[in-house]
Enzyme design. Structure first.
Site, PDB file in Angstrom:
ATOM      1  N   ASN A 153      45.915 -10.128  33.504  1.00  0.00           N
ATOM      2  CA  ASN A 153      45.863  -8.966  34.396  1.00  0.00           C
ATOM      3  C   ASN A 153      45.806  -9.511  35.823  1.00  0.00           C
ATOM      4  O   ASN A 153      44.764  -9.976  36.274  1.00  0.00           O
ATOM      5  CB  ASN A 153      44.618  -8.126  34.076  1.00  0.00           C
ATOM      6  CG  ASN A 153      44.428  -6.981  35.065  1.00  0.00           C
ATOM      7  OD1 ASN A 153      45.299  -6.712  35.892  1.00  0.00           O
ATOM      8  ND2 ASN A 153      43.287  -6.315  34.986  1.00  0.00           N
ATOM      9  N   TRP A 154      46.942  -9.466  36.487  1.00  0.00           N
ATOM     10  CA  TRP A 154      47.022 -10.060  37.833  1.00  0.00           C
ATOM     11  C   TRP A 154      46.299  -9.226  38.892  1.00  0.00           C
ATOM     12  O   TRP A 154      46.088  -9.680  39.994  1.00  0.00           O
ATOM     13  CB  TRP A 154      48.489 -10.234  38.236  1.00  0.00           C
ATOM     14  CG  TRP A 154      49.097 -11.496  37.714  1.00  0.00           C
ATOM     15  CD1 TRP A 154      48.588 -12.298  36.733  1.00  0.00           C
ATOM     16  CD2 TRP A 154      50.316 -12.116  38.154  1.00  0.00           C
ATOM     17  NE1 TRP A 154      49.421 -13.370  36.533  1.00  0.00           N
ATOM     18  CE2 TRP A 154      50.487 -13.275  37.383  1.00  0.00           C
ATOM     19  CE3 TRP A 154      51.288 -11.786  39.097  1.00  0.00           C
ATOM     20  CZ2 TRP A 154      51.581 -14.133  37.550  1.00  0.00           C
ATOM     21  CZ3 TRP A 154      52.379 -12.627  39.258  1.00  0.00           C
ATOM     22  CH2 TRP A 154      52.524 -13.786  38.501  1.00  0.00           C
ATOM     23  N   LYS A 155      45.977  -7.986  38.552  1.00  0.00           N
ATOM     24  CA  LYS A 155      45.346  -7.075  39.532  1.00  0.00           C
ATOM     25  C   LYS A 155      46.211  -7.027  40.803  1.00  0.00           C
ATOM     26  O   LYS A 155      47.428  -7.075  40.711  1.00  0.00           O
ATOM     27  CB  LYS A 155      43.900  -7.505  39.801  1.00  0.00           C
ATOM     28  CG  LYS A 155      43.108  -7.677  38.489  1.00  0.00           C
ATOM     29  CD  LYS A 155      41.648  -7.852  38.644  1.00  0.00           C
ATOM     30  CE  LYS A 155      41.014  -7.982  37.262  1.00  0.00           C
ATOM     31  NZ  LYS A 155      39.580  -8.053  37.283  1.00  0.00           N
ATOM     32  N   GLU A 193      37.798  -1.063  36.891  1.00  0.00           N
ATOM     33  CA  GLU A 193      38.071  -0.985  38.339  1.00  0.00           C
ATOM     34  C   GLU A 193      38.742   0.343  38.700  1.00  0.00           C
ATOM     35  O   GLU A 193      38.665   0.787  39.842  1.00  0.00           O
ATOM     36  CB  GLU A 193      38.927  -2.194  38.768  1.00  0.00           C
ATOM     37  CG  GLU A 193      38.082  -3.465  38.817  1.00  0.00           C
ATOM     38  CD  GLU A 193      38.855  -4.756  38.629  1.00  0.00           C
ATOM     39  OE1 GLU A 193      40.097  -4.739  38.704  1.00  0.00           O
ATOM     40  OE2 GLU A 193      38.207  -5.796  38.393  1.00  0.00           O
ATOM     41  N   GLU A 239      35.677  -5.047  27.721  1.00  0.00           N
ATOM     42  CA  GLU A 239      35.413  -5.767  28.967  1.00  0.00           C
ATOM     43  C   GLU A 239      34.068  -5.305  29.535  1.00  0.00           C
ATOM     44  O   GLU A 239      34.009  -4.278  30.237  1.00  0.00           O
ATOM     45  CB  GLU A 239      36.495  -5.466  30.000  1.00  0.00           C
ATOM     46  CG  GLU A 239      37.875  -5.917  29.607  1.00  0.00           C
ATOM     47  CD  GLU A 239      38.750  -6.248  30.815  1.00  0.00           C
ATOM     48  OE1 GLU A 239      39.187  -7.387  30.905  1.00  0.00           O
ATOM     49  OE2 GLU A 239      38.958  -5.368  31.666  1.00  0.00           O
ATOM     50  N   SER A 287      35.695 -12.892  32.700  1.00  0.00           N
ATOM     51  CA  SER A 287      35.397 -14.295  33.053  1.00  0.00           C
ATOM     52  C   SER A 287      35.895 -15.315  32.025  1.00  0.00           C
ATOM     53  O   SER A 287      35.275 -16.369  31.843  1.00  0.00           O
ATOM     54  CB  SER A 287      33.902 -14.486  33.298  1.00  0.00           C
ATOM     55  OG  SER A 287      33.501 -13.774  34.447  1.00  0.00           O
ATOM     56  N   GLY A 331      41.690 -12.067  33.755  1.00  0.00           N
ATOM     57  CA  GLY A 331      41.925 -11.661  35.144  1.00  0.00           C
ATOM     58  C   GLY A 331      42.267 -12.852  36.017  1.00  0.00           C
ATOM     59  O   GLY A 331      43.374 -13.394  35.971  1.00  0.00           O
ATOM     60  N   GLY A 332      41.287 -13.297  36.817  1.00  0.00           N
ATOM     61  CA  GLY A 332      41.497 -14.364  37.797  1.00  0.00           C
ATOM     62  C   GLY A 332      42.263 -15.571  37.269  1.00  0.00           C
ATOM     63  O   GLY A 332      43.191 -16.059  37.929  1.00  0.00           O
TER      64      GLY A 332
END
Ligand code: 13P
Length: 252
Positions: free
Chosen positions: A11-13, A102, A169, A213, A234-235
């Protein structure tokens, strides 16, 4: 969706530009060269601005593309700044993240998420439906109550469960480097699986992913929990090296 696949979904956001195609390209090449990963499904959910561009550049479809949200309205409509599931499908999305915390934190209700899932399923998109408790809810022992509420609030029995992946999540784990204890996580995943089976009145449970994470170091802890069918990352998905290392280390 084939049954024994493990999912690694990025998930690149709000990240990336056209130049970021090199990240996808490297991941694609890696999967191509390492046939042992053909038991994995790799998906990258990128910003809408990049979907069409990446889709046209991605010749071999080892990596699938996904979107990160859509408007609840089907098709077209007077909704400034929004895009529908139909439009995302036309841009090459095969998957879509819905109900991410989010987005929930910006006022997305259970009902809105339900409508979004309905329109995504109409477009035959695979839905990655996110659920998870926040820190306070966890501390107050409310995790299972919240998860059940989120499931009942946004899913419908008539939904095609084969097109839905559930991503657990925990909100307190997103971007914090805090992860659940192995036993706790195993129990939560089992709870979700049982709840979903009961909800859909079936023995065949949709895939359950974990997100929060996940990185190349802690993935070994997660790989011991065989109940987890994959990960929403994510990150670490914004770096081809980290993303590939997560997959590599998972199978070590
Ligand atoms: P991080 O992996 O950065 O914690 O993000 C998780 C997430 O929100 C994926 O949807």
């Amino acid at each position: 969706m084939t049954n024994n696949l493990k999912y690694f979904i990025g998930n690149w956001k709000m990240f990336g530009d056209f130049g970021s195609f090199k990240i996808i390209h490297k991941i694609n090449q890696y999967i191509y060269k390492n046939k042992k990963f053909n038991k994995s499904k790799i998906v990258l959910c990128v910003p809408n601005t990049l979907l069409d561009f990446f889709n046209k550049k991605l010749k071999s479809q080892l990596v699938s593309l996904g979107a990160q949200n859509c408007h609840q309205q089907e098709g077209y409509g007077a909704f400034t700044g929004s895009v529908s599931a139909l439009m995302l499908k036309k841009m090459g999305a095969k998957y879509i993240i819905l109900g991410h915390s989010e987005n929930r934190s910006e006022g997305e209700s259970y009902e809105i998420i339900k409508r979004k899932i309905t329109s995504a399923l109409k477009q035959k998109l695979n839905v990655i439906f996110c659920i998870g408790e926040n820190y306070k809810e966890k501390k107050n022992g409310k995790t299972f109550t919240i998860l059940r509420k989120q499931i009942k609030g946004s899913l419908e029995k008539r939904f095609n469960k084969n097109k839905i992946l559930l991503a657990y999540e925990p909100v307190w784990s997103i971007g914090t480097n805090m992860i659940p204890k192995t036993n706790e996580l195993r129990n939560t995943i089992k709870f979700i699986k049982n709840d979903i089976k009961f909800f859909f009145n079936t023995n065949k449970c949709p895939k359950i992913l974990y997100g929060g994470s996940v990185n190349p170091k802690n993935i070994r802890l997660f790989s011991s929990i065989t109940e987890i069918d994959g990960f929403l990352i994510g990150g670490a998905s914004q770096s081809s090296k980290k993303f590939i290392d997560i997959i590599k280390n998972y199978y070590k």
